[in-house]
Enzyme design. Sequence first.
Site, PDB file in Angstrom:
ATOM      1  N   ASP A  70     -15.445 -87.299  85.127  1.00  0.00           N
ATOM      2  CA  ASP A  70     -16.059 -87.954  83.975  1.00  0.00           C
ATOM      3  C   ASP A  70     -17.500 -88.327  84.285  1.00  0.00           C
ATOM      4  O   ASP A  70     -17.761 -89.180  85.136  1.00  0.00           O
ATOM      5  CB  ASP A  70     -15.274 -89.214  83.603  1.00  0.00           C
ATOM      6  CG  ASP A  70     -13.933 -88.886  82.972  1.00  0.00           C
ATOM      7  OD1 ASP A  70     -13.916 -88.102  82.013  1.00  0.00           O
ATOM      8  OD2 ASP A  70     -12.909 -89.412  83.447  1.00  0.00           O
ATOM      9  N   MET A  80     -19.892 -86.987  79.048  1.00  0.00           N
ATOM     10  CA  MET A  80     -20.005 -88.017  78.019  1.00  0.00           C
ATOM     11  C   MET A  80     -21.425 -88.561  78.085  1.00  0.00           C
ATOM     12  O   MET A  80     -21.672 -89.697  78.489  1.00  0.00           O
ATOM     13  CB  MET A  80     -18.948 -89.105  78.244  1.00  0.00           C
ATOM     14  CG  MET A  80     -17.550 -88.629  77.901  1.00  0.00           C
ATOM     15  SD  MET A  80     -16.267 -89.787  78.422  1.00  0.00           S
ATOM     16  CE  MET A  80     -15.978 -89.194  80.093  1.00  0.00           C
ATOM     17  N   MET A 104     -20.730 -90.044  82.819  1.00  0.00           N
ATOM     18  CA  MET A 104     -21.147 -90.975  81.764  1.00  0.00           C
ATOM     19  C   MET A 104     -22.545 -91.489  82.064  1.00  0.00           C
ATOM     20  O   MET A 104     -22.873 -91.759  83.221  1.00  0.00           O
ATOM     21  CB  MET A 104     -20.170 -92.148  81.668  1.00  0.00           C
ATOM     22  CG  MET A 104     -18.726 -91.746  81.479  1.00  0.00           C
ATOM     23  SD  MET A 104     -17.676 -93.213  81.292  1.00  0.00           S
ATOM     24  CE  MET A 104     -16.040 -92.485  81.532  1.00  0.00           C
ATOM     25  N   HIS A 125     -16.425 -83.385  82.404  1.00  0.00           N
ATOM     26  CA  HIS A 125     -16.435 -83.898  81.041  1.00  0.00           C
ATOM     27  C   HIS A 125     -17.704 -84.716  80.865  1.00  0.00           C
ATOM     28  O   HIS A 125     -17.829 -85.821  81.394  1.00  0.00           O
ATOM     29  CB  HIS A 125     -15.172 -84.758  80.828  1.00  0.00           C
ATOM     30  CG  HIS A 125     -15.078 -85.380  79.487  1.00  0.00           C
ATOM     31  ND1 HIS A 125     -14.122 -86.332  79.183  1.00  0.00           N
ATOM     32  CD2 HIS A 125     -15.800 -85.218  78.345  1.00  0.00           C
ATOM     33  CE1 HIS A 125     -14.266 -86.710  77.921  1.00  0.00           C
ATOM     34  NE2 HIS A 125     -15.285 -86.052  77.393  1.00  0.00           N
ATOM     35  N   ASP A 182      -7.065 -86.420  76.607  1.00  0.00           N
ATOM     36  CA  ASP A 182      -7.619 -87.298  77.633  1.00  0.00           C
ATOM     37  C   ASP A 182      -7.622 -88.721  77.102  1.00  0.00           C
ATOM     38  O   ASP A 182      -8.244 -89.008  76.080  1.00  0.00           O
ATOM     39  CB  ASP A 182      -9.042 -86.840  77.967  1.00  0.00           C
ATOM     40  CG  ASP A 182      -9.719 -87.699  79.020  1.00  0.00           C
ATOM     41  OD1 ASP A 182      -9.054 -88.591  79.590  1.00  0.00           O
ATOM     42  OD2 ASP A 182     -10.916 -87.481  79.271  1.00  0.00           O
ATOM     43  N   SER A 213      -7.907 -87.460  86.805  1.00  0.00           N
ATOM     44  CA  SER A 213      -9.261 -87.938  86.557  1.00  0.00           C
ATOM     45  C   SER A 213      -9.724 -88.836  87.692  1.00  0.00           C
ATOM     46  O   SER A 213      -9.116 -89.875  87.961  1.00  0.00           O
ATOM     47  CB  SER A 213      -9.328 -88.709  85.240  1.00  0.00           C
ATOM     48  OG  SER A 213     -10.582 -89.344  85.114  1.00  0.00           O
ATOM     49  N   HIS A 231     -10.564 -83.580  87.132  1.00  0.00           N
ATOM     50  CA  HIS A 231     -11.351 -83.976  85.970  1.00  0.00           C
ATOM     51  C   HIS A 231     -12.418 -84.969  86.399  1.00  0.00           C
ATOM     52  O   HIS A 231     -12.111 -86.017  86.974  1.00  0.00           O
ATOM     53  CB  HIS A 231     -10.425 -84.607  84.920  1.00  0.00           C
ATOM     54  CG  HIS A 231     -11.060 -84.838  83.594  1.00  0.00           C
ATOM     55  ND1 HIS A 231     -11.197 -83.844  82.648  1.00  0.00           N
ATOM     56  CD2 HIS A 231     -11.603 -85.948  83.049  1.00  0.00           C
ATOM     57  CE1 HIS A 231     -11.785 -84.334  81.574  1.00  0.00           C
ATOM     58  NE2 HIS A 231     -12.048 -85.617  81.794  1.00  0.00           N
ATOM     59  N   GLY A 251     -15.286 -93.744  77.504  1.00  0.00           N
ATOM     60  CA  GLY A 251     -16.129 -94.730  78.169  1.00  0.00           C
ATOM     61  C   GLY A 251     -15.477 -95.437  79.334  1.00  0.00           C
ATOM     62  O   GLY A 251     -16.130 -95.710  80.337  1.00  0.00           O
ATOM     63  N   GLY A 276      -5.067 -92.371  78.244  1.00  0.00           N
ATOM     64  CA  GLY A 276      -3.749 -92.981  78.154  1.00  0.00           C
ATOM     65  C   GLY A 276      -2.589 -92.037  78.389  1.00  0.00           C
ATOM     66  O   GLY A 276      -1.450 -92.359  78.038  1.00  0.00           O
ATOM     67  N   MET A 301      -9.950 -86.484  72.374  1.00  0.00           N
ATOM     68  CA  MET A 301      -9.900 -87.778  73.043  1.00  0.00           C
ATOM     69  C   MET A 301      -8.814 -88.635  72.391  1.00  0.00           C
ATOM     70  O   MET A 301      -8.786 -88.801  71.175  1.00  0.00           O
ATOM     71  CB  MET A 301     -11.248 -88.485  72.943  1.00  0.00           C
ATOM     72  CG  MET A 301     -12.371 -87.858  73.749  1.00  0.00           C
ATOM     73  SD  MET A 301     -12.043 -87.825  75.540  1.00  0.00           S
ATOM     74  CE  MET A 301     -11.859 -89.582  75.903  1.00  0.00           C
TER      75      MET A 301
END
Length: 228
Positions: free
Chosen positions: A33, A66, A35, A64, A173, A8, A31, A140, A175, A135
């Site tokens: 993200d 969001m 947002m 992805h 996705d 990511s 990946h 976030g 941790g 998730m």
Amino acid sequence: MAVQINPSILSADFSRLAEEARAVEGADWLHVDVMDNHFVPNLTLGVPVVESLSRATDTPLDCHLMIDDPDRWAPRYIEAGAGSVTFHVEAAAAPVRLAREIRAKGARASMALKPATPIEPYEDLLPELDMLLIMTVEPGFGGQAFLDIMLPKIRRTRELISKHGLALWLQVDGGVSDATIERCAEAGADVFVAGSAVYGAEDPAQAVRALRAKGEQSIASASWACNH
């Protein structure tokens, strides 16, 4: 079952994105993200950055979203170079129509569920998808601790995929690291997004290889894979 590792770029150095993308060559997907500070309380990047990234790396882009109104925006990310687009079912007005449009435009269609969103109401939608994203943190922000309470949901999702005989990728996705990937794989995941575990390592490419090896070892002995 093939293991896929998707670094990511949320955890990468945004001032050096092209170099950071090349640092994980050998990964299956990059990946990305996206947002909007509405659907999630963070603001990252948009279409122009995805266009630039697609020119800077041969690794395919897994976007992805969001964001609010993915029905409107998802096609733009395919045009920008994304090979896979994930929308959140909580934000989509017409998830089946959107998944079909993503596929029709030549990308893989993926649907994401936040931690509190159950999979069961969406069982009938699964054949419309190429991937489902569970998730394992609240979306976030990167660097959050893995939520073990998501493992039963991953197992239930894998059971539904097997029940319908689908060739559906199951992505996790949040941790994901050397310490948690085994639990995710044993529960049923086969696609792993890893941010700080990759970009926080001294050698990101080696971190990808190590995660892949651990994921493959775990899936090889997982009951769901043995029964597949």
